[in-house]
Design a protein around this motif. Structure first.
Motif, PDB file in Angstrom:
ATOM      1  N   GLN A 136      25.732 -25.955 -36.492  1.00 36.99           N
ATOM      2  CA  GLN A 136      26.372 -24.946 -37.345  1.00 36.99           C
ATOM      3  C   GLN A 136      27.652 -25.447 -37.993  1.00 36.99           C
ATOM      4  N   SER A 179      23.520 -22.774 -42.152  1.00 41.40           N
ATOM      5  CA  SER A 179      23.540 -21.340 -42.416  1.00 41.40           C
ATOM      6  C   SER A 179      22.405 -20.629 -41.688  1.00 41.40           C
ATOM      7  N   GLU A 180      21.227 -21.262 -41.663  1.00 41.11           N
ATOM      8  CA  GLU A 180      20.086 -20.666 -40.963  1.00 41.11           C
ATOM      9  C   GLU A 180      20.315 -20.617 -39.457  1.00 41.11           C
ATOM     10  N   GLU A 182      21.520 -13.182 -34.926  1.00 43.88           N
ATOM     11  CA  GLU A 182      20.366 -12.323 -34.647  1.00 43.88           C
ATOM     12  C   GLU A 182      20.148 -12.206 -33.138  1.00 43.88           C
ATOM     13  N   ASN A 197      22.150 -11.501 -45.051  1.00 42.67           N
ATOM     14  CA  ASN A 197      21.855 -12.662 -44.212  1.00 42.67           C
ATOM     15  C   ASN A 197      21.778 -12.320 -42.734  1.00 42.67           C
ATOM     16  N   LEU A 230      14.215 -20.291 -34.707  1.00 43.97           N
ATOM     17  CA  LEU A 230      14.262 -21.502 -35.519  1.00 43.97           C
ATOM     18  C   LEU A 230      12.904 -22.187 -35.589  1.00 43.97           C
ATOM     19  N   TRP A 262      16.625 -11.363 -39.651  1.00 40.06           N
ATOM     20  CA  TRP A 262      15.297 -11.745 -40.094  1.00 40.06           C
ATOM     21  C   TRP A 262      14.269 -10.695 -39.682  1.00 40.06           C
ATOM     22  N   THR A 296      22.662 -17.762 -38.721  1.00 39.26           N
ATOM     23  CA  THR A 296      21.979 -16.472 -38.805  1.00 39.26           C
ATOM     24  C   THR A 296      21.139 -16.219 -37.563  1.00 39.26           C
ATOM     25  N   ALA A 297      20.460 -17.270 -37.076  1.00 38.63           N
ATOM     26  CA  ALA A 297      19.632 -17.122 -35.877  1.00 38.63           C
ATOM     27  C   ALA A 297      20.501 -16.799 -34.658  1.00 38.63           C
ATOM     28  N   LEU A 301      10.964 -20.381 -38.108  1.00 37.76           N
ATOM     29  CA  LEU A 301      11.430 -20.694 -39.460  1.00 37.76           C
ATOM     30  C   LEU A 301      10.866 -22.021 -39.942  1.00 37.76           C
ATOM     31  N   PRO A 339      16.457 -26.909 -39.872  1.00 37.28           N
ATOM     32  CA  PRO A 339      17.180 -25.713 -40.301  1.00 37.28           C
ATOM     33  C   PRO A 339      18.562 -26.080 -40.827  1.00 37.28           C
ATOM     34  N   THR A 340      19.021 -25.386 -41.851  1.00 32.71           N
ATOM     35  CA  THR A 340      20.373 -25.600 -42.362  1.00 32.71           C
ATOM     36  C   THR A 340      21.384 -24.974 -41.409  1.00 32.71           C
TER      37      THR A 340
END
Length: 569
Positions: A362, A460-461, A468, A402, A445, A405, A464-465, A448, A457-458
């Protein structure tokens, strides 16, 4: 000779030195301010139409280039630089030590004599004065820095200074730690990051404007490696010709940024409402003097005779002002609080390896500065009256789109009132993550990425995970714990915020009373109140601000924790 007469004699000698070196004091004069501030720059008359009040040839600046050109120590300093014994900053500090010890043999003596002999930064505090900082970030930082400097002095500085002084035939004079500490403080409190015209630094272009330098040009991609070698000794950044956010007079060519001391300019003290800004004139179109630095009046209509000409050192909190420059500002609108979670604590926690991997994925930082201005838009809007020019620094808040999901976690209702940047909350969520939440992050992830094995995964992703899976409650609880611990450390070290306020109020009262009034207030006892020393006063102002911000950010964190828990986040 009386102290005042000594100061005046030093000033007159310095003014003659400036004149010989073609410095132009056009609408200003240098005067002694006080024991705390030393010398300063003051208006002496109407400002000309171009607004220039002072012009200094860049040849007079103490820079790495100037040190390497020095006829006495230059060749040996060049060898030290190429062999990796020194870097550009250490080179200038070493030069200051040597020139101070050369005394009358130094051509820099008139300038060096004008500089303070002691400083107000914590490195110069007595043991009792340093205790006034106990519990603060500066307390530990000062202890570590002084230990580092003393080791550097014993293991390197003494021998290098001895070697350079021998070139002058001086084999008896030895540098002391105070000499080194003085030079270190001179550099860090007075050096500017100067946008030199490229033609000054690299002699290929000298024919056009008559600038002088002894530095050879090398690769310019991303930076300049001066004097060859491994490229790690003297690094200077290359950028377009911009000074203070506005085009400089040398904007037709690249600018090379180099740190250095500029005699005359460096006598400007700091003020939030600067009276002047400094610029560089590479061609001479502004000042009539190519390759010069000049002071440009910011308030020509209000430039009354005898008014001190100040510049801005930048938007700096009291922690930085005290550590580098040795002073603080009451009610500083640029003050900040540092929040830090030590990496060692993560390494000893459950699932530390997985947490460290997530933090890296991250791009999360473990150290964060919380500007005081963030509080202006919080739940309680504390400190809104002290905002800087009406501008509020906005936290890096997350976008509601964002957040989820799965659609099972809704955007928090409090998002617009959060004062804490998401970079900080990202780190805290990850540090406080539980075992079941780790599995959920991994599952999200994997879902995704799918079957694409090369897909990563980026950052940002991943963020977000993690949100979540974790929500905000764990992060806010950890933040509350950190701030409570910080407050406990501050109060254990130096007492409560209320106690600091009382000390500062009493200090103001003492400062306005004469000796008779002070004696009468003490009930005719033999104990006479004395004005508070500068170092102690600065320490109390700084630590009181730290306690105030800790209290206010803690209140914001506690309220955010309450809301996040009630909303299931």
């Amino acid at each position: 000779m009386a102290a005042g007469a000594q100061e005046e004699e030093k000033l007159q000698t310095f003014l003659q030195w400036l004149l010989v070196n073609k410095v132009e004091l056009r609408s200003c004069e240098i005067k002694y301010c006080s024991q705390n501030k030393g010398f300063g720059l003051f208006s002496s008359g109407d400002v000309s139409d171009d607004g220039v009040v002072l012009a200094v040839p860049l040849d007079l600046a103490i820079t790495p280039m100037r040190v390497l050109q020095d006829p006495l120590v230059g060749p040996d300093c060049r060898a030290m630089l190429e062999e990796g014994e020194v870097d550009d900053r250490f080179l200038m500090i070493l030069f200051l030590v040597v020139e101070r010890l050369r005394e009358n043999n130094s051509s820099w003596k008139p300038y060096l004599d004008m500089l303070p002999t002691t400083f107000g930064n914590p490195l110069w505090f007595t043991d009792d004065e340093l205790l006034e900082l106990e519990g603060t970030t500066l307390y530990r930082a000062t202890q570590l820095q002084k230990k580092t400097l003393r080791s550097l002095f014993e293991n390197k500085v003494k021998s290098l200074v001895r070697k350079l002084l021998a070139l002058d035939g001086n084999t008896e004079r030895e540098a002391t730690f105070e000499d080194f500490l003085w030079a270190n403080s001179v550099f860090w409190s007075r050096a500017l990051n100067i946008p030199f015209p490229r033609s000054y630094v690299f002699p290929t272009f000298q024919e056009d404007n008559g600038c002088h330098s002894a530095i050879d040009d090398t690769s310019c991609e991303g930076g300049v490696s001066v004097n060859g070698s491994s490229g790690e000794n003297l690094k200077i950044q290359v950028s377009e010709g911009q000074v203070n956010g506005a085009p400089s007079s040398s904007s037709q060519e690249d600018t090379v940024w180099v740190e250095g001391l500029v005699p005359g300019i460096d006598f400007c003290n700091h003020d939030l409402k600067a009276m002047a800004t400094w610029e560089v004139d590479g061609t001479g179109l502004v000042t009539g003097s190519p390759c010069s630095m000049y002071l440009l009046s910011a308030e020509r209509s209000l430039f009354s005779i005898g008014k001190e000409i100040s510049i801005s050192y930048g938007n700096k909190g009291n922690e930085e002002l005290l550590y580098l420059y040795g002073f603080v500002m009451e009610n500083n609108p640029d003050d900040y609080l540092m929040v830090h979670y030590p990496i060692e604590a993560i390494q000893s926690a459950p699932f530390s390896e997985a947490k460290l991997q997530l933090l890296q994925a991250q791009k999360a930082e473990m150290r964060h500065l919380l500007p005081k201005t963030l509080l202006n838009k919080g739940f309680f809007q504390a400190g809104s009256s002290s905002s800087n020019n009406g501008e509020t620094e906005k936290p890096d808040l997350r976008k509601a789109s964002n957040f989820s999901w799965s659609g099972q976690r809704s955007a928090p209702s409090y998002i617009d009132k959060l004062v804490f940047p998401d970079d900080l909350l990202t780190a805290l969520r990850t540090i406080s993550i539980q075992e079941d939440q780790l599995f959920k992050v991994s599952s999200l992830l994997e879902e995704l990425v799918g079957s694409d094995e090369e897909r990563q995964p980026t950052d940002s992703e991943v963020r977000t995970a993690v949100w979540e899976a974790c929500g905000d409650s764990g992060a806010f609880q950890l933040l509350v714990d950190i701030l409570q611990t910080k407050m406990a450390d501050l109060e254990e070290g130096t007492g409560t915020e209320e106690n600091d306020i009382e000390l500062l109020e009493n200090a103001k009262d003492v400062g306005t009373m004469n000796q008779k009034e002070v004696f009468e207030q003490k009930g005719n006892s033999n104990e006479v109140m004395k004005p508070m020393g500068r170092n102690r006063w600065s320490s109390i102002v700084y630590r009181r601000g730290q306690k105030e911000m800790t209290r206010l950010f803690l209140r914001e964190a506690e309220h955010a924790l309450q809301l996040s828990s009630s909303e299931g986040n």
